[in-house]
Design an enzyme around this catalytic site. Structure first.
Site, mmCIF file in Angstrom:
data_model
loop_
_atom_site.group_PDB
_atom_site.id
_atom_site.type_symbol
_atom_site.label_atom_id
_atom_site.label_comp_id
_atom_site.label_asym_id
_atom_site.label_seq_id
_atom_site.Cartn_x
_atom_site.Cartn_y
_atom_site.Cartn_z
ATOM 1 N N PHE A 178 -6.745 -0.157 -5.553
ATOM 2 C CA PHE A 178 -5.649 -0.737 -6.334
ATOM 3 C C PHE A 178 -5.155 0.220 -7.429
ATOM 4 O O PHE A 178 -4.941 -0.187 -8.582
ATOM 5 C CB PHE A 178 -6.063 -2.066 -6.974
ATOM 6 C CG PHE A 178 -6.122 -3.237 -6.032
ATOM 7 C CD1 PHE A 178 -5.675 -3.141 -4.727
ATOM 8 C CD2 PHE A 178 -6.633 -4.456 -6.464
ATOM 9 C CE1 PHE A 178 -5.729 -4.234 -3.863
ATOM 10 C CE2 PHE A 178 -6.698 -5.557 -5.607
ATOM 11 C CZ PHE A 178 -6.246 -5.440 -4.315
ATOM 12 N N ASN B 212 -8.971 4.382 3.890
ATOM 13 C CA ASN B 212 -8.668 4.554 2.473
ATOM 14 C C ASN B 212 -9.651 3.760 1.622
ATOM 15 O O ASN B 212 -10.148 2.720 2.029
ATOM 16 C CB ASN B 212 -7.220 4.151 2.165
ATOM 17 C CG ASN B 212 -7.094 2.699 1.741
ATOM 18 O OD1 ASN B 212 -7.333 2.350 0.590
ATOM 19 N ND2 ASN B 212 -6.727 1.844 2.695
ATOM 20 N N ARG B 213 -9.915 4.296 0.448
ATOM 21 C CA ARG B 213 -10.697 3.582 -0.566
ATOM 22 C C ARG B 213 -10.010 3.771 -1.925
ATOM 23 O O ARG B 213 -10.624 4.152 -2.924
ATOM 24 C CB ARG B 213 -12.144 4.055 -0.578
ATOM 25 C CG ARG B 213 -12.372 5.564 -0.677
ATOM 26 C CD ARG B 213 -13.859 5.859 -0.869
ATOM 27 N NE ARG B 213 -14.134 7.275 -0.987
ATOM 28 C CZ ARG B 213 -14.564 8.057 0.004
ATOM 29 N NH1 ARG B 213 -14.757 7.543 1.217
ATOM 30 N NH2 ARG B 213 -14.818 9.333 -0.204
ATOM 31 N N LYS C 207 -3.316 -12.863 1.715
ATOM 32 C CA LYS C 207 -3.670 -11.819 2.674
ATOM 33 C C LYS C 207 -5.177 -11.800 2.854
ATOM 34 O O LYS C 207 -5.927 -11.674 1.884
ATOM 35 C CB LYS C 207 -3.179 -10.456 2.176
ATOM 36 C CG LYS C 207 -3.367 -9.332 3.194
ATOM 37 C CD LYS C 207 -2.634 -8.075 2.764
ATOM 38 C CE LYS C 207 -2.699 -6.992 3.836
ATOM 39 N NZ LYS C 207 -1.885 -5.812 3.483
ATOM 40 N N ASP D 29 4.182 1.463 -1.208
ATOM 41 C CA ASP D 29 4.979 1.516 -2.438
ATOM 42 C C ASP D 29 4.296 0.679 -3.507
ATOM 43 O O ASP D 29 4.705 -0.438 -3.811
ATOM 44 C CB ASP D 29 6.392 1.010 -2.154
ATOM 45 C CG ASP D 29 7.335 1.166 -3.335
ATOM 46 O OD1 ASP D 29 6.957 1.835 -4.316
ATOM 47 O OD2 ASP D 29 8.440 0.612 -3.282
ATOM 48 N N ASN E 72 -5.791 -7.389 6.425
ATOM 49 C CA ASN E 72 -6.012 -6.168 5.667
ATOM 50 C C ASN E 72 -6.832 -5.197 6.514
ATOM 51 O O ASN E 72 -7.060 -5.438 7.702
ATOM 52 C CB ASN E 72 -6.730 -6.497 4.353
ATOM 53 C CG ASN E 72 -6.324 -5.572 3.217
ATOM 54 O OD1 ASN E 72 -6.245 -4.358 3.393
ATOM 55 N ND2 ASN E 72 -6.079 -6.138 2.043
ATOM 56 N N SER F 1 -8.375 -9.336 -0.145
ATOM 57 C CA SER F 1 -9.012 -8.849 1.081
ATOM 58 C C SER F 1 -9.203 -7.344 1.142
ATOM 59 O O SER F 1 -9.682 -6.822 2.148
ATOM 60 C CB SER F 1 -8.201 -9.296 2.299
ATOM 61 O OG SER F 1 -6.831 -8.987 2.144
ATOM 62 N N SER F 2 -8.834 -6.614 0.089
ATOM 63 C CA SER F 2 -9.108 -5.181 0.081
ATOM 64 C C SER F 2 -10.612 -4.957 -0.059
ATOM 65 O O SER F 2 -11.258 -5.602 -0.877
ATOM 66 C CB SER F 2 -8.381 -4.494 -1.072
ATOM 67 O OG SER F 2 -8.852 -3.172 -1.227
ATOM 68 N N PRO F 3 -11.189 -4.023 0.720
ATOM 69 C CA PRO F 3 -12.622 -3.760 0.598
ATOM 70 C C PRO F 3 -12.961 -2.779 -0.514
ATOM 71 O O PRO F 3 -14.123 -2.428 -0.698
ATOM 72 C CB PRO F 3 -12.967 -3.164 1.969
ATOM 73 C CG PRO F 3 -11.728 -2.434 2.364
ATOM 74 C CD PRO F 3 -10.580 -3.268 1.832
ATOM 75 N N ASN F 4 -11.949 -2.344 -1.268
ATOM 76 C CA ASN F 4 -12.147 -1.229 -2.197
ATOM 77 C C ASN F 4 -12.234 -1.624 -3.665
ATOM 78 O O ASN F 4 -12.310 -0.763 -4.536
ATOM 79 C CB ASN F 4 -11.029 -0.201 -2.004
ATOM 80 C CG ASN F 4 -10.973 0.307 -0.577
ATOM 81 O OD1 ASN F 4 -11.994 0.630 0.008
ATOM 82 N ND2 ASN F 4 -9.777 0.352 -0.002
ATOM 83 N N THR F 5 -12.192 -2.922 -3.953
ATOM 84 C CA THR F 5 -12.424 -3.436 -5.302
ATOM 85 C C THR F 5 -13.667 -4.303 -5.252
ATOM 86 O O THR F 5 -13.695 -5.295 -4.516
ATOM 87 C CB THR F 5 -11.221 -4.266 -5.796
ATOM 88 O OG1 THR F 5 -10.072 -3.412 -5.897
ATOM 89 C CG2 THR F 5 -11.510 -4.885 -7.151
ATOM 90 N N GLY G 189 0.806 -1.210 0.000
ATOM 91 C CA GLY G 189 0.000 0.000 0.000
ATOM 92 C C GLY G 189 0.837 1.257 0.000
ATOM 93 O O GLY G 189 0.434 2.280 -0.552
ATOM 94 N N GLY H 139 -2.326 -1.916 13.075
ATOM 95 C CA GLY H 139 -2.246 -1.170 14.321
ATOM 96 C C GLY H 139 -0.916 -1.151 15.022
ATOM 97 O O GLY H 139 -0.819 -0.652 16.153
#
Length: 354
Positions: A114, A110-111, A213, A64, A242, A171-175, A62, A294
């Site tokens: 990718f 963040n949203r 992940k 780089d 994630n 596991s990203s919630p943004n796609t 996230g 965290g």
């Protein structure tokens, strides 16, 4: 460590988060990042997947996304760096603004979706690295791709030669629809396709370990399925976790907390560590885990390790504390290990379960 980066923190926090991040990347590419000159603490050296990590503290995916500053970040004293998520084709991601700070909570939402320049650019950047530190490559799928397995396979075939380890990010919630790929059948197909592509790319050469992940919001059945699949398919590791789509009642930045996207940073620490401990038990400690979510102190890292993490990653804490956090975390972690009689990190992994 250079004081310049920490001196710039108040200024960067006055800027839009994404603009501040891009300025940080630009500075790192110009060689203006801090350098760690201190000898590594032998207590922190650890061996995972037949690789020696100088310390277990890494940078999560996230930061780089295009593999532009992996060596510069390793020079700050991190034990390893994970680049990405990288998709086969370049894509812009979601509309801006799409990063939001929660300073009262030490969190970030963040949203991004990718956003990256694609695997060709990442491969070129990785091929021109000048350092020898450990770099993992996090793979994603393009938003418009229907056959998800093909995207992960394409990424693995192209990027395996440059990766010390590979990560399937589902596991990203943004796609849209991405987290549905954590379903056992879907994930099994993804893993099989990615392994085949990796093996084809590497031939007789060393094959980078393959990790998955996962999200912190999975239910018991989902976690059980993923744990059993990891054991059945000999997945080399799991990254937990994630960002979360949940919003703890304890959040103080109420208005910002209403933004959609994944929540990271301090508010994620307890949840992600609970899931980490759960997965460690479900896999009987047989699979290396990377704990992320965290981490802002050596004590946080130590809690992850005792819960079952062989390695630990951070990102959001750097937004608030800057790069001087890295040597401090390592120093504090070493003190925790010494206090409890552990000669090295490996001895402490999963200690809470013994």
């Amino acid at each position: 460590m250079s004081v310049l980066a920490d001196f710039a923190l108040p200024f960067l926090r006055c800027l839009d988060p994404e603009k501040a991040h891009n300025m940080t990347l630009a500075a790192l590419k110009m060689g203006l990042g801090p350098k760690a000159f201190a000898d590594e603490d032998g207590r922190l050296v650890t061996k995972v997947w037949d690789m020696y990590f100088p310390n277990p503290i890494g940078l999560s995916a996230g930061f780089d996304k295009n593999a532009e500053v992996a060596d510069a970040m390793l020079e700050t004293g991190l034990g390893f760096v994970e680049v990405g998520s990288i998709t086969p084709k370049a894509q812009d991601g979601n509309p801006k603004p799409r990063i939001f700070r929660l300073p009262k909570d030490g969190g970030v939402i963040n949203r991004l979706g990718f956003n990256n320049k694609g695997m060709q650019v990442a491969a070129k950047n990785l091929a021109h690295r000048h350092g020898n530190g450990i770099v993992g490559v996090n793979l994603g799928k393009n938003k418009t791709t229907e056959d998800a397995a093909s995207d992960y396979a394409i990424g693995a075939e192209k990027l395996s030669p440059f990766a010390d380890y590979l990560v399937i990010n589902v596991s990203s919630p943004n796609t849209p629809g991405l987290r549905a790929l954590q379903d056992k059948t879907e994930l099994a197909n993804l893993v099989a396709a990615t392994l085949e592509a990796r093996d084809k790319a590497m031939g007789e050469k060393r094959k980078p370990p393959l990790l998955v992940k996962i999200a912190p919001d999975l239910n018991d059945d989902d976690l059980s399925d993923i744990a059993s699949l990891a054991l059945e398919m000999n997945i080399d590791g799991l990254i937990i976790s994630n960002t979360t789509i949940s919003r703890p009642d304890t959040l103080k930045d109420k208005k910002t907390a209403e933004e959609t996207g994944g929540l990271s940073g301090k508010p994620l620490m307890e949840l992600s560590t609970e899931v980490l401990a759960d997965v460690y038990k479900r896999t009987d400690g047989k699979i290396p885990l990377i704990g992320v979510g965290g981490v802002a102190s050596g004590q946080d890292a130590y809690l992850k390790i005792r819960a079952g993490a062989s390695l630990v990653q951070l990102y959001s804490a750097l937004v608030y504390h800057g790069p001087s956090l890295i040597p401090r975390i390592k120093r504090e972690l070493s003190e925790c290990l010494a206090r409890d009689g552990f000669e090295n990190v490996g001895q402490a992994v999963g200690a809470d379960h013994r």
